[in-house]
Design a protein around this motif. Structure first.
Motif, short mmCIF file in Angstrom:
data_model
loop_
_atom_site.label_atom_id
_atom_site.label_comp_id
_atom_site.label_asym_id
_atom_site.label_seq_id
_atom_site.Cartn_x
_atom_site.Cartn_y
_atom_site.Cartn_z
N UNK A 1 0.82 -1.20 0.00
CA UNK A 1 0.00 0.00 0.00
C UNK A 1 0.85 1.26 0.00
N UNK A 2 2.13 1.12 0.40
CA UNK A 2 3.02 2.27 0.46
C UNK A 2 3.15 2.95 -0.89
N UNK A 3 2.97 2.20 -1.95
CA UNK A 3 3.29 2.71 -3.29
C UNK A 3 2.07 2.84 -4.19
N UNK A 4 0.88 2.89 -3.62
CA UNK A 4 -0.31 3.05 -4.43
C UNK A 4 -0.59 1.81 -5.24
N UNK A 5 -0.85 1.97 -6.52
CA UNK A 5 -1.17 0.84 -7.38
C UNK A 5 0.11 0.18 -7.86
N UNK A 6 0.47 -0.94 -7.20
CA UNK A 6 1.72 -1.63 -7.53
C UNK A 6 1.62 -2.38 -8.85
N UNK A 7 0.38 -2.60 -9.34
CA UNK A 7 0.22 -3.36 -10.58
C UNK A 7 0.90 -2.69 -11.76
N UNK A 8 1.09 -1.38 -11.68
CA UNK A 8 1.69 -0.66 -12.79
C UNK A 8 3.21 -0.55 -12.67
N UNK A 9 3.78 -1.16 -11.65
CA UNK A 9 5.21 -1.06 -11.43
C UNK A 9 5.89 -2.40 -11.69
N UNK A 10 7.08 -2.32 -12.27
CA UNK A 10 7.89 -3.53 -12.46
C UNK A 10 8.60 -3.85 -11.15
N UNK A 11 9.14 -5.06 -10.99
CA UNK A 11 9.91 -5.38 -9.77
C UNK A 11 11.04 -4.41 -9.51
N UNK A 12 11.75 -3.99 -10.56
CA UNK A 12 12.84 -3.03 -10.38
C UNK A 12 12.33 -1.71 -9.83
N UNK A 13 11.17 -1.28 -10.32
CA UNK A 13 10.59 -0.03 -9.84
C UNK A 13 10.13 -0.14 -8.39
N UNK A 14 9.56 -1.31 -8.06
CA UNK A 14 9.14 -1.55 -6.67
C UNK A 14 10.36 -1.50 -5.75
N UNK A 15 11.45 -2.17 -6.14
CA UNK A 15 12.67 -2.19 -5.34
C UNK A 15 13.22 -0.77 -5.17
N UNK A 16 13.16 0.01 -6.25
CA UNK A 16 13.64 1.40 -6.19
C UNK A 16 12.82 2.21 -5.19
N UNK A 17 11.49 2.00 -5.19
CA UNK A 17 10.62 2.70 -4.24
C UNK A 17 10.89 2.26 -2.80
N UNK A 18 11.13 0.95 -2.64
CA UNK A 18 11.47 0.43 -1.31
C UNK A 18 12.75 1.06 -0.79
N UNK A 19 13.78 1.08 -1.65
CA UNK A 19 15.06 1.67 -1.26
C UNK A 19 14.91 3.14 -0.90
N UNK A 20 14.09 3.83 -1.67
CA UNK A 20 13.86 5.26 -1.40
C UNK A 20 13.25 5.46 -0.02
N UNK A 21 12.27 4.61 0.32
CA UNK A 21 11.62 4.74 1.62
C UNK A 21 12.56 4.34 2.75
N UNK A 22 13.36 3.29 2.54
CA UNK A 22 14.28 2.82 3.57
C UNK A 22 15.37 3.85 3.87
N UNK A 23 15.74 4.64 2.87
CA UNK A 23 16.81 5.63 3.04
C UNK A 23 16.26 7.04 3.28
N UNK A 24 14.95 7.15 3.41
CA UNK A 24 14.32 8.47 3.53
C UNK A 24 14.81 9.24 4.74
N UNK A 25 15.10 8.54 5.84
CA UNK A 25 15.55 9.20 7.07
C UNK A 25 16.84 9.99 6.84
N UNK A 26 17.62 9.58 5.86
CA UNK A 26 18.91 10.21 5.59
C UNK A 26 18.80 11.41 4.65
N UNK A 27 17.55 11.78 4.29
CA UNK A 27 17.35 12.88 3.35
C UNK A 27 16.52 14.01 3.96
N UNK A 28 16.07 13.82 5.21
CA UNK A 28 15.20 14.81 5.85
C UNK A 28 16.05 15.84 6.60
N UNK A 29 15.90 17.13 6.30
CA UNK A 29 16.70 18.14 7.00
C UNK A 29 16.27 18.34 8.45
N UNK A 30 17.25 18.40 9.34
CA UNK A 30 17.02 18.73 10.75
C UNK A 30 18.06 19.78 11.13
#
Length: 363
Positions: free
Chosen positions: A2-31
């Motif tokens: 559900x994190x990525x909306x309609x996954x049916x339109x994404x390839x496995x590579x795109x899903x993995x890219x979205x997962x990686x983006x979310x997993x590394x998101x903490x390292x991109x937020x300004x504090x």
């Protein structure tokens, strides 16, 4: 998914890219954290304590017996360049008069403020605090150099620092509360710290308090960046965040075709567990490959050339036929066990550390 909306339109590579983006998101937020106060109160040393840097490190804030903070200085965390501590001159100096202070130090840009003193909080500190409150920002009072007060009292009484520590701490707290009350700052949080011993006094409580002033992703950024800071509460906080990553990592493992790549994903995550919980990351974690069904292997080889072009729905249907969704469950189970093991080890190490400190204090 559900994190990525309609996954049916994404390839496995795109899903993995979205997962990686979310997993590394903490390292991109300004504090952005501003440390403010008068000259000589230990702001630079405090910044270095939070950064986990030694005084001689070229990335560290300059520390000296003369005034070092004559201008605003920027210090990114070595583990996360989006987490920035700003060493800011105190209010009321010739270069930073109260009338123009807000604009000169660009106060609106900071997420919260640490107002520091080494002896007593002054009217200038209160003036600054009221200015921060008017902007809807948060701040804490921090009384540094507690160790100096303890050693001074011990020397005067011809006692050991351990003998006078409790009474000095109590006196300091009462004095601060009394002074803040007179200055109209009732119920304002304050912390007593020794910038050279982050495992003592109120440094851990201060860290927890800073977390309460940030949004969820910023909390993760600070908790994951400051790996040199460990306490029981911080361990629990990090474990909670790490648990939330497990379904994402397991999903990634379910999409990766090669055993070696899947093992690498799990290995990297386990190393992260150990880093975050203050354990020895050099310890080897050789993850054995599970037995693969021959039929599934053959099917994977057959579709290997075209699988990246297929929709995720197709991949799931194919996996379901041969029950290869077990890869998700295997990874999830393994990660949960590894996290529990790391959590237990870190908790025991922390218990031993505090027992050792307590023993030295009583001896």
């Amino acid at each position: 998914m559900d994190e990525f909306g309609s996954a049916d339109n994404l390839t496995p590579d795109q899903i993995i890219a979205e997962l990686d983006k979310k997993l590394k998101e903490w390292n991109t937020v300004p504090v952005n954290i501003a440390v403010v106060g008068n000259t000589g109160v230990g702001k630079s040393t405090f910044v270095n304590a939070f950064l986990g840097l030694k005084r001689k490190d070229p990335r560290a804030a300059k520390v000296g017996v003369v005034e070092c903070t004559k201008e605003i200085s920027k210090y990114p965390h070595p583990n996360n360049d989006k987490l920035i501590f700003w060493d800011v001159p105190g209010i009321g100096s010739q270069a930073f008069p109260a009338e123009t202070y807000r604009e000169k130090v660009n106060m609106i840009e900071y997420d919260f403020f640490v107002v520091m003193s080494s002896q007593r909080f002054t009217e200038n500190d209160v003036k600054l605090s009221n200015m921060i409150k008017e902007m809807g920002k948060n701040f804490f009072f921090v009384r540094s150099q507690v160790d100096v007060d303890i050693y001074k009292q011990a020397k005067e009484n011809d006692q050991s620092p351990e003998d006078v520590e409790e009474s000095v701490m109590r006196t300091l707290r009462e004095d601060i509360e009394s002074r803040l009350k007179k200055l109209g700052m009732n119920d304002q949080k304050h912390f007593l710290v020794d910038n050279y011993s982050v495992d003592k006094y109120d440094f851990g409580d201060l860290f927890d308090a800073t977390q309460s002033r940030l949004d969820e992703m910023q909390k993760t950024a600070v908790a994951f960046s400051c790996t040199h800071l460990t306490s029981k509460s911080l361990i629990e906080k990090r474990v909670k965040i790490l648990k939330e990553r497990i379904p994402l990592i397991a999903t990634k493992c379910g999409l990766v075709l090669l055993d070696s790549s899947r093992n690498e994903v799990v290995y990297d995550e386990v190393c992260m567990y150990r880093t975050q919980l203050g354990l020895d990351i050099k310890q080897k974690y050789m993850l054995a490959s599970g037995k693969e069904n021959t039929l599934v292997k053959r099917i994977v080889r057959q579709i290997g050339g075209t699988v990246q072009a297929q929709s995720i729905a197709f991949i799931y249907k194919l996996c379901a036929r041969f029950k290869s969704n077990v890869k998700y469950e295997q990874a999830k189970c393994r990660l949960e066990k590894e996290l529990k093991s790391a959590h237990d080890e870190a908790t025991e190490n922390t218990r031993k550390l505090y027992t050792l400190v307590a023993g030295k204090t009583k001896s």
